[in-house]
Design an enzyme around this catalytic site. Sequence first.
Site, short mmCIF file in Angstrom:
data_model
loop_
_atom_site.label_atom_id
_atom_site.label_comp_id
_atom_site.label_asym_id
_atom_site.label_seq_id
_atom_site.Cartn_x
_atom_site.Cartn_y
_atom_site.Cartn_z
N HIS A 105 43.73 40.87 36.60
CA HIS A 105 45.17 40.66 36.83
C HIS A 105 45.56 39.05 36.81
O HIS A 105 46.63 38.96 36.20
CB HIS A 105 45.58 41.28 37.94
N HIS A 162 39.23 42.14 45.06
CA HIS A 162 38.77 40.90 44.50
C HIS A 162 38.57 39.97 45.67
O HIS A 162 39.26 39.89 46.82
CB HIS A 162 39.51 40.17 43.33
#
Length: 271
Positions: free
Chosen positions: A193, A235
Amino acid sequence: MPASQARSRARDRNNVLNRAEFLSLNQPLKGNQEGRSSSRKQSGQAGAAGAQNTNPKERRQSQQLPEEDCMQLNPSFKGIAFNSLLAIDICMSKRLGVCANRASSWGGARSMINLLGITGHGIPWIAGTLICLVKSSTLAGQEVLMNLLLALLLDIMIVAGLQKLAKRKGPYDINPGLLDYLTMDTYAFPAGHASRVAMLSKFFLNHLVLAIPLRILLVLWALCVGFSRVMIGRHHITDVLSGFVFGYLQFRLVELIWMSSNTCQMLISIW
């Protein structure tokens, strides 16, 4: 002569150390000597046989083990610094994972953070680009949209390849969603992303005429989408930062291989 022998016998008889209970202190028994000698011979033979059976590779490995142990016990300064930074990254990422699950401190905002993450997903952007490309009637618009589609496809392939090589897992044990599996965004490093929004924001800033407030909002959107992946626990911080760097590099790559209007028209006609 007999008198001297009688005196020596009497002396030996009166010597306390010659008694049976003290004989082991002066001289070992014959049975013990034989047992020890036989055990020594057997152990020597077994050691010789083991030395003959061991191949040169095993001998070399046994000789190298102390050096490897010394290297592990005495790591280099670079190794200590890398492990320290890695530990700080994991600790900070866990602290910032405030929406990792429903029981987290910001668990109620998890759905909103997930919605923000969907705005930076690859599947909606590819689908939207294809729809705009079909409806576009200008050559300049088709050229920009075709190169944008190329950039999105390159982003998915590059990030998927890097993630397969690194195979780093996120700070929390969270299963990827369906859209993540479609874009092969299953590992943590680098953040897909983050790379995508960095590439898109730089692409739009270069090829679209936007007012200053919109340019600021575009940059803020990219930052929010990137760090939202840390908040939901998918993440680490370094994954997102490296994703921003890879996104910028992907933009530079698309600029180098930019397709001209004629090439785009040829591809559209084939499609």
